[in-house]
Scaffold this active site. Structure first.
Site, PDB file in Angstrom:
ATOM      1  N   ASP A  32      45.300  14.510  22.330  1.00  0.00           N
ATOM      2  CA  ASP A  32      44.600  13.292  21.915  1.00  0.00           C
ATOM      3  C   ASP A  32      45.617  12.161  21.785  1.00  0.00           C
ATOM      4  O   ASP A  32      46.798  12.416  21.536  1.00  0.00           O
ATOM      5  CB  ASP A  32      43.902  13.524  20.547  1.00  0.00           C
ATOM      6  CG  ASP A  32      42.667  12.659  20.370  1.00  0.00           C
ATOM      7  OD1 ASP A  32      42.822  11.428  20.330  1.00  0.00           O
ATOM      8  OD2 ASP A  32      41.563  13.210  20.268  1.00  0.00           O
ATOM      9  N   THR A  36      40.198   6.768  19.324  1.00  0.00           N
ATOM     10  CA  THR A  36      39.035   6.709  18.424  1.00  0.00           C
ATOM     11  C   THR A  36      38.975   7.934  17.512  1.00  0.00           C
ATOM     12  O   THR A  36      38.044   8.071  16.727  1.00  0.00           O
ATOM     13  CB  THR A  36      37.713   6.639  19.229  1.00  0.00           C
ATOM     14  OG1 THR A  36      37.661   7.779  20.107  1.00  0.00           O
ATOM     15  CG2 THR A  36      37.625   5.375  20.031  1.00  0.00           C
ATOM     16  N   LYS A  92      39.083   3.847  32.231  1.00  0.00           N
ATOM     17  CA  LYS A  92      40.292   4.567  32.659  1.00  0.00           C
ATOM     18  C   LYS A  92      40.240   6.044  32.268  1.00  0.00           C
ATOM     19  O   LYS A  92      40.616   6.911  33.042  1.00  0.00           O
ATOM     20  CB  LYS A  92      41.545   3.900  32.062  1.00  0.00           C
ATOM     21  CG  LYS A  92      41.984   2.674  32.850  1.00  0.00           C
ATOM     22  CD  LYS A  92      43.155   1.967  32.218  1.00  0.00           C
ATOM     23  CE  LYS A  92      44.453   2.685  32.442  1.00  0.00           C
ATOM     24  NZ  LYS A  92      45.607   1.909  31.901  1.00  0.00           N
ATOM     25  N   GLY A 103      43.164  17.696  38.112  1.00  0.00           N
ATOM     26  CA  GLY A 103      44.415  18.063  38.788  1.00  0.00           C
ATOM     27  C   GLY A 103      45.112  19.202  38.057  1.00  0.00           C
ATOM     28  O   GLY A 103      45.620  20.143  38.681  1.00  0.00           O
ATOM     29  N   TYR A 146      30.655   2.604  30.169  1.00  0.00           N
ATOM     30  CA  TYR A 146      30.574   4.007  29.732  1.00  0.00           C
ATOM     31  C   TYR A 146      29.740   4.816  30.722  1.00  0.00           C
ATOM     32  O   TYR A 146      30.175   5.871  31.201  1.00  0.00           O
ATOM     33  CB  TYR A 146      29.952   4.050  28.344  1.00  0.00           C
ATOM     34  CG  TYR A 146      29.848   5.432  27.729  1.00  0.00           C
ATOM     35  CD1 TYR A 146      30.989   6.165  27.397  1.00  0.00           C
ATOM     36  CD2 TYR A 146      28.600   6.000  27.450  1.00  0.00           C
ATOM     37  CE1 TYR A 146      30.887   7.417  26.806  1.00  0.00           C
ATOM     38  CE2 TYR A 146      28.501   7.250  26.856  1.00  0.00           C
ATOM     39  CZ  TYR A 146      29.637   7.947  26.532  1.00  0.00           C
ATOM     40  OH  TYR A 146      29.530   9.189  25.942  1.00  0.00           O
ATOM     41  N   LYS A 150      31.101   7.829  33.255  1.00  0.00           N
ATOM     42  CA  LYS A 150      30.612   9.208  33.186  1.00  0.00           C
ATOM     43  C   LYS A 150      29.973   9.634  34.512  1.00  0.00           C
ATOM     44  O   LYS A 150      30.045  10.797  34.891  1.00  0.00           O
ATOM     45  CB  LYS A 150      29.627   9.358  32.036  1.00  0.00           C
ATOM     46  CG  LYS A 150      30.274   9.243  30.663  1.00  0.00           C
ATOM     47  CD  LYS A 150      31.278  10.376  30.399  1.00  0.00           C
ATOM     48  CE  LYS A 150      31.793  10.351  28.963  1.00  0.00           C
ATOM     49  NZ  LYS A 150      32.743  11.438  28.672  1.00  0.00           N
TER      50      LYS A 150
HETATM   51  N1  LIG Z   1      28.799  12.604  20.163  1.00  0.00           N
HETATM   52  C1  LIG Z   1      27.831  12.492  21.029  1.00  0.00           C
HETATM   53  O1  LIG Z   1      26.654  12.428  20.634  1.00  0.00           O
HETATM   54  C2  LIG Z   1      28.107  12.500  22.521  1.00  0.00           C
HETATM   55  C3  LIG Z   1      27.017  12.351  23.394  1.00  0.00           C
HETATM   56  C4  LIG Z   1      27.274  12.361  24.762  1.00  0.00           C
HETATM   57  C5  LIG Z   1      28.535  12.557  25.249  1.00  0.00           C
HETATM   58  N2  LIG Z   1      29.584  12.707  24.378  1.00  0.00           N
HETATM   59  C6  LIG Z   1      30.930  12.883  24.940  1.00  0.00           C
HETATM   60  O2  LIG Z   1      31.670  13.838  24.193  1.00  0.00           O
HETATM   61  C7  LIG Z   1      33.043  13.435  24.128  1.00  0.00           C
HETATM   62  C8  LIG Z   1      33.505  13.374  22.689  1.00  0.00           C
HETATM   63  O3  LIG Z   1      32.707  12.460  21.960  1.00  0.00           O
HETATM   64  P1  LIG Z   1      32.882  12.261  20.387  1.00  0.00           P
HETATM   65  O4  LIG Z   1      31.555  11.902  19.846  1.00  0.00           O
HETATM   66  O5  LIG Z   1      33.610  13.414  19.839  1.00  0.00           O
HETATM   67  O6  LIG Z   1      33.789  10.935  20.375  1.00  0.00           O
HETATM   68  P2  LIG Z   1      35.138  10.635  19.550  1.00  0.00           P
HETATM   69  O7  LIG Z   1      35.450   9.208  19.774  1.00  0.00           O
HETATM   70  O8  LIG Z   1      34.987  11.118  18.151  1.00  0.00           O
HETATM   71  O9  LIG Z   1      36.206  11.557  20.272  1.00  0.00           O
HETATM   72  C9  LIG Z   1      36.837  11.204  21.480  1.00  0.00           C
HETATM   73  C10 LIG Z   1      38.301  11.540  21.361  1.00  0.00           C
HETATM   74  O10 LIG Z   1      38.955  11.238  22.594  1.00  0.00           O
HETATM   75  C11 LIG Z   1      40.214  10.644  22.287  1.00  0.00           C
HETATM   76  N3  LIG Z   1      40.657   9.841  23.432  1.00  0.00           N
HETATM   77  C12 LIG Z   1      40.086   8.729  23.945  1.00  0.00           C
HETATM   78  N4  LIG Z   1      40.791   8.265  24.985  1.00  0.00           N
HETATM   79  C13 LIG Z   1      41.846   9.104  25.147  1.00  0.00           C
HETATM   80  C14 LIG Z   1      42.945   9.154  26.044  1.00  0.00           C
HETATM   81  N5  LIG Z   1      43.098   8.241  27.010  1.00  0.00           N
HETATM   82  N6  LIG Z   1      43.844  10.165  25.930  1.00  0.00           N
HETATM   83  C15 LIG Z   1      43.696  11.109  24.957  1.00  0.00           C
HETATM   84  N7  LIG Z   1      42.674  11.114  24.077  1.00  0.00           N
HETATM   85  C16 LIG Z   1      41.770  10.111  24.160  1.00  0.00           C
HETATM   86  C17 LIG Z   1      39.945   9.828  21.041  1.00  0.00           C
HETATM   87  O11 LIG Z   1      41.107   9.484  20.317  1.00  0.00           O
HETATM   88  C18 LIG Z   1      39.022  10.756  20.255  1.00  0.00           C
HETATM   89  O12 LIG Z   1      39.727  11.621  19.410  1.00  0.00           O
HETATM   90  C19 LIG Z   1      33.153  12.105  24.868  1.00  0.00           C
HETATM   91  O13 LIG Z   1      33.591  12.348  26.184  1.00  0.00           O
HETATM   92  C20 LIG Z   1      31.731  11.592  24.874  1.00  0.00           C
HETATM   93  O14 LIG Z   1      31.494  10.765  25.979  1.00  0.00           O
HETATM   94  C21 LIG Z   1      29.386  12.666  23.022  1.00  0.00           C
END
Ligand SMILES: NC(=O)c1ccc[n+]([C@@H]2O[C@H](COP(=O)([O-])OP(=O)(O)OC[C@H]3O[C@@H](n4cnc5c(N)ncnc54)[C@H](O)[C@@H]3O)[C@@H](O)[C@H]2O)c1
Length: 312
Positions: A32, A36, A92, A103, A146, A150
């Site tokens: 991580d 966020t 990104k 990869g 977003y 995706k």
């Molecule tokens: N929570 C939901 O309801 C939901 C619904 C649909 C999809 N998702 C997907 O599930 C995943 C997690 O969601 P979440 O709710 O836990 O969000 P979140 O923001 O709590 O967790 C995302 C994590 O990714 C990390 N992150 C972001 N960019 C990064 C990078 N470049 N390098 C390393 N780490 C990075 C952030 O620091 C964070 O800890 C996401 O991909 C989101 O699109 C979540």
């Protein structure tokens, strides 16, 4: 011992996944950059020898020494507030980050599961949404960064599967809730809980008749676990089909919290706010033998226990 890399491990879902895979006897590498996420979500895992934390931005080249059996790619801003504030990082991590993770999976011969979203359906013209529905997305609307990130994630994952024979899984996650959601992440549930606890107005957009369906995090984690261990390569919806209106949801939270000062505060509907959202989980039922088990009343109660400790 099987080794699994979880990108986004310090986030809401990534931290629950880290817990689950540790419990299942895996060695977990949590990666991580805390864009966020919150390190407190995984602090309790730091003393364990089965857990390692790599502070790394996955849009940069990713190196992990030794073998790797599985990758869960969950890194990405996920709430509208986050991706509107960080549109380029969101694109990104969906594009370059996913490319790097695929990869790595190819290099290590590891199976990879990528986190997609119900947002790939956009403002759906079909209801409920099955995996065969292609969606109704505005690429240049505010949610485009977003949704399109995706959609690209899914496309490149399928390309790695068909062209490089990488063993891939794609999950389309519908609204999920539970402990460790950020209080200020702008999603409806943390917003409602903090407003209800503080005795403020619960912000309901429009007349509140738009619907959502909410899945408790433990149910989602079970679905992810089963999909990872299945042999199914196409996208699978995982969510809770129990749909309710936003107004009903706000009222349930007001009733649960019981602060007499809380009330419904109606505001104008934002652009591109989806009107309906309900998963068709026939595939998850048939292929994974999965369906949600935690009723909303129970999930809300468990989540309230958490928010009581973090809302000031
Ligand atoms: N929570 C939901 O309801 C939901 C619904 C649909 C999809 N998702 C997907 O599930 C995943 C997690 O969601 P979440 O709710 O836990 O969000 P979140 O923001 O709590 O967790 C995302 C994590 O990714 C990390 N992150 C972001 N960019 C990064 C990078 N470049 N390098 C390393 N780490 C990075 C952030 O620091 C964070 O800890 C996401 O991909 C989101 O699109 C979540």
């Amino acid at each position: 011992m099987k080794k699994i890399l979880i990108s986004g491990a310090a986030g809401f879902l990534g931290s629950h996944l880290s817990d689950r895979f540790i419990k299942e006897g895996y060695h977990v590498i949590g990666m991580d950059n805390l864009l966020t996420g919150n390190i407190q979500n995984i602090e309790h895992l730091f003393p364990l020898k089965e857990f390692e934390y790599y502070h790394h931005d996955i849009t940069k080249f990713v190196h992990v020494p030794g073998k790797l059996d599985y990758i869960l790619h969950f890194a990405s801003p996920a709430s509208p507030i986050d991706y509107l504030k960080m549109p380029i990082q969101t694109l990104k991590v969906g594009a370059l980050g996913t490319h790097n993770m695929l990869g790595l999976a190819r290099e290590k011969n590891a199976r990879i599961l990528v986190a997609s979203t119900s947002e790939v359906y956009g403002d759906p013209l079909e209801h409920p949404q099955s995996e065969e529905y292609w969606g109704n997305v505005n690429p240049v609307g505010p949610r485009g960064v977003y949704d399109e990130a995706k959609r690209f994630l899914e496309a490149i994952t399928m390309a790695y599967h068909t062209f490089h024979k990488v063993d891939t899984r794609i999950i389309r996650i519908f609204n999920t809730y539970g402990p460790r959601m950020r209080v200020e992440d702008g999603r409806v549930l943390p917003a409602f809980f903090s407003q209800a606890i503080r005795g403020e107005g619960l912000t309901v957009f429009g007349d509140g008749s738009q619907t959502r369906s909410f899945c408790y995090v433990d149910d989602l984690v079970e679905g992810i676990y089963r999909l990872l261990l299945s042999d199914y390569n196409k996208p699978v919806n995982v969510g809770n089909p129990d749909e309710c209106t936003i107004l009903q949801f706000a009222q349930e939270i007001i009733d649960l919290v019981g602060n007499p000062n809380a009330y419904i505060d109606y505001r104008p509907l934002p652009e591109d706010d989806p009107k309906v959202r309900q998963p068709d989980i026939t595939k998850a039922r048939n292929i994974l033998g999965w369906e949600p088990k935690v009723p909303r009343a129970e999930g809300l109660l468990r989540t309230y226990e958490y928010f009581k400790t973090v809302v000031i």
